[in-house]
Design an enzyme around this catalytic site. Structure first.
Site, PDB file in Angstrom:
ATOM      1  N   SER A 101       0.317  -1.245   0.075  1.00 39.22           N
ATOM      2  CA  SER A 101      -0.091   0.116   0.173  1.00 39.22           C
ATOM      3  C   SER A 101       0.796   1.335   0.226  1.00 39.22           C
ATOM      4  O   SER A 101       2.206   1.064   0.323  1.00 39.22           O
ATOM      5  CB  SER A 101      -0.900  -0.071   1.418  1.00 39.22           C
ATOM      6  OG  SER A 101      -0.171   0.228   2.657  1.00 39.22           O
ATOM      7  N   LYS A 102      -0.025   2.598  -0.091  1.00 40.92           N
ATOM      8  CA  LYS A 102       0.655   3.421  -0.193  1.00 40.92           C
ATOM      9  C   LYS A 102       1.996   3.767   1.337  1.00 40.92           C
ATOM     10  O   LYS A 102       3.239   4.577   0.599  1.00 40.92           O
ATOM     11  CB  LYS A 102      -0.445   4.736   0.454  1.00 40.92           C
ATOM     12  CG  LYS A 102      -1.467   4.565  -0.513  1.00 40.92           C
ATOM     13  CD  LYS A 102      -2.318   4.578  -0.017  1.00 40.92           C
ATOM     14  CE  LYS A 102      -2.550   2.619  -0.081  1.00 40.92           C
ATOM     15  NZ  LYS A 102      -3.514   2.349   0.090  1.00 40.92           N
ATOM     16  N   ARG A 103       2.108   2.769   2.197  1.00 42.18           N
ATOM     17  CA  ARG A 103       2.094   3.197   3.301  1.00 42.18           C
ATOM     18  C   ARG A 103       4.207   2.392   2.633  1.00 42.18           C
ATOM     19  O   ARG A 103       5.516   3.389   3.027  1.00 42.18           O
ATOM     20  CB  ARG A 103       2.715   2.079   4.296  1.00 42.18           C
ATOM     21  CG  ARG A 103       1.300   2.164   5.287  1.00 42.18           C
ATOM     22  CD  ARG A 103       1.013   1.470   6.302  1.00 42.18           C
ATOM     23  NE  ARG A 103       1.218   0.512   6.543  1.00 42.18           N
ATOM     24  CZ  ARG A 103       0.711  -1.158   5.977  1.00 42.18           C
ATOM     25  NH1 ARG A 103       0.196  -0.747   5.209  1.00 42.18           N
ATOM     26  NH2 ARG A 103       1.424  -1.762   5.706  1.00 42.18           N
TER      27      ARG A 103
END
Length: 460
Positions: free
Chosen positions: A245-247
């Site tokens: 994910s964006k993380r």
RNA sequence: GGCCCCGUCGUAUAGUGGUUAGUAUACCGGGCUCUCAACCCGGAGGUGCGGGUUCGAUUCCCGCCGGGGCUACCA
């Protein structure tokens, strides 16, 4: 029947690497078996779908050369079709109207959770009398349409193209919604109608869709249609082994394009993520991947996205390009910095490609060929402080033929005259001319640079 | 919680009822060299745990643990 696959993203954001990989495997599958590949945009969620996202997804698909043979189709333009079959299901008693409000449903789940039961729709609206249903419809009460899951359906099983046999008890399924109260179809419903209507024969998707598969099979059965073959690929995880994910940094394909990755490298990398077609190599062209593709060789466990591997594959693909082609690819990155690419830059390519990880690197590693206002790295700064002599060097070099051999001879002679150690003096010249403490072989580097540029900097 | 998928070096993977468990990448050391990179040589690093089955399990079976996914009128 010829093979037909599809990629059906929802335009709720850019094309992320997971989606790109799904698209890629469907593409490879279609091409491998001489079939066709369809692109369909699933924009039935009016809340989250945005036209600009569709556009961005198309751009990323094209960049990766995932060329589709049909489409793009937009589900939002096919509403009549979904309506038609919903009516049919309703008439045949295979689906029913549900008048429950969101609040009512939430309360129901609340109670089920409190009792430690699985949260499933209890089918209360299926028990409404025909008169009551008619009354509510006429009163204008909004309703959703739910599929009536047959009580005696038993185990729903399919032979998964990648995982092998999978079976799920239909008791695990509730009467799920086909059509929302605003008339739009839900994902599971629209997918079935579209896949059938478009003649899709094989569906390859992420394993997050496994729980959807039995639902879709039920819809096929209710409609009396033959379901396509399904294959579920493992997820892509981040470094910490949780869903990517964006993380974890960039997850949009276009971010990799902007970082300077070659589309053919991205294509290659994505194909290898969770699959292995030839254990002895990891660099492939698109054509080779099509030929080697084998759905049985797709892995079973989730794969971690490893940027190191991507860099490596990118480097290998850059080496496979001709110098002129590579320079052409570098051009946009140079221009983004306000630099102008010139023909002589091509001579620097062979010297720098070995130390580039991305296209962008060229511009940073060799900014000195674009401008006199290049950066000076920390170590070069220190080397420059030695202030070794350069008087007369420019004249000596000016007199020499401009090739590595003569440049080296001149530099060695000059160093000897001044009693300077080549080991210390050559790095100094590099720093003077390029502002760098590292780089290609000095003589070859100078050879590749315009003579006047070098002499000018030596005289500064 | 329920259901489903999965488990070989850090990562991606190959492989087999008996192997020195292979390869790539990343990492460490050495060589080469004007530096860095590339390249060459070398090194470290893995079968999650516990039971079975078996003469023998990394491999087959069960349990556990661990990870992931789903559990919406999102897709």
């Amino acid at each position: 029947m010829s093979v037909k696959t599809r990629f059906a993203p929802s335009p709720t954001g850019y094309l992320h690497v997971g989606g790109a990989r799904t698209a890629l495997f469907n593409y490879l599958f279609a091409k491998k078996y001489g079939g066709s590949f369809v692109l369909r945009i699933e924009d039935t969620d009016p809340e989250r779908s945005k036209p600009e996202y569709s556009e961005q997804i198309l751009i990323s698909m094209k960049w990766l050369s995932l060329d589709w043979d049909e489409g793009p189709y937009y589900q939002s333009q096919r509403m009549e079709l979904y309506k038609k079959f919903a009516e049919k299901l309703l008439e045949e008693g295979k689906a029913y109207r549900c008048f429950c409000t969101p609040e009512e449903l939430e309360q129901m789940r609340e109670e089920q959770r409190a009792k430690g039961l699985p949260t499933r729709y209890d089918g209360r609206c299926s028990r409404l009398s025909p008169e009551e249903v008619k009354r509510r419809v006429e009163a204008g009460m909004p309703y959703a349409i739910r599929l009536k899951v047959p009580q005696d359906r038993g185990v729903i099983a399919w032979k998964d193209l990648v995982k092998g046999p999978i079976e799920i008890d239909s008791k695990e399924l509730d009467d799920f919604v086909l059509v929302r109260s605003d008339g739009t179809p839900t994902y599971n419903y629209a997918v079935v109608i579209d896949d059938y209507d478009m003649g899709i024969t094989h569906v390859l998707r992420g394993e997050d869709h496994i729980p959807n598969t039995p639902k879709q099979i039920l819809i096929y059965e209710a409609l009396g249609w033959k379901a396509p073959a399904f294959g579920h690929m493992p997820m892509i995880l981040g470094k910490d082994k949780t869903k990517l994910s964006k993380r974890h940094g960039a997850v949009g394909v276009e971010a990799y394009r902007d970082e300077g990755f070659l589309p053919e490298a991205m294509f290659n990398f994505l194909a290898l993520l969770g699959a292995s077609f030839d254990p002895n190599r990891d660099v492939y062209t698109k054509q080779e991947l099509i030929e080697l593709f084998d759905e049985n060789k797709i892995g079973l466990h989730p794969a971690v996205f490893d940027p190191d591997k991507l860099y490596h594959i990118n480097r290998e693909h850059m080496k496979m390009l001709s110098t002129s082609e590579l320079l052409e690819r570098i051009k946009p990155f140079a221009e983004a910095k306000g630099y102008k690419v010139e023909p002589f830059h091509e001579q620097l390519i062979p010297l720098l490609v070995e130390r580039m990880h991305t296209l962008k690197d060229f511009v940073e590693l060799a900014d000195y060929i674009f401008t006199d206002d290049y950066t000076v790295d920390q170590k070069a700064q220190e080397i420059l402080e030695k202030n070794f002599p350069v008087e007369g060097l420019a004249d000596m070099l000016a007199a020499a033929p401009w090739d590595a051999e003569h440049i080296e001879a001149a530099l060695r002679e000059y160093a000897a005259q001044k009693e300077l150690k080549p080991r210390e003096y050559f790095p100094y010249i590099r720093a003077v001319v390029t502002g760098k403490s590292v780089g290609p072989s000095l003589f070859h580097l100078l050879e590749a640079m315009p003579k006047d540029m070098v002499l000018r900097r030596l005289k500064r």
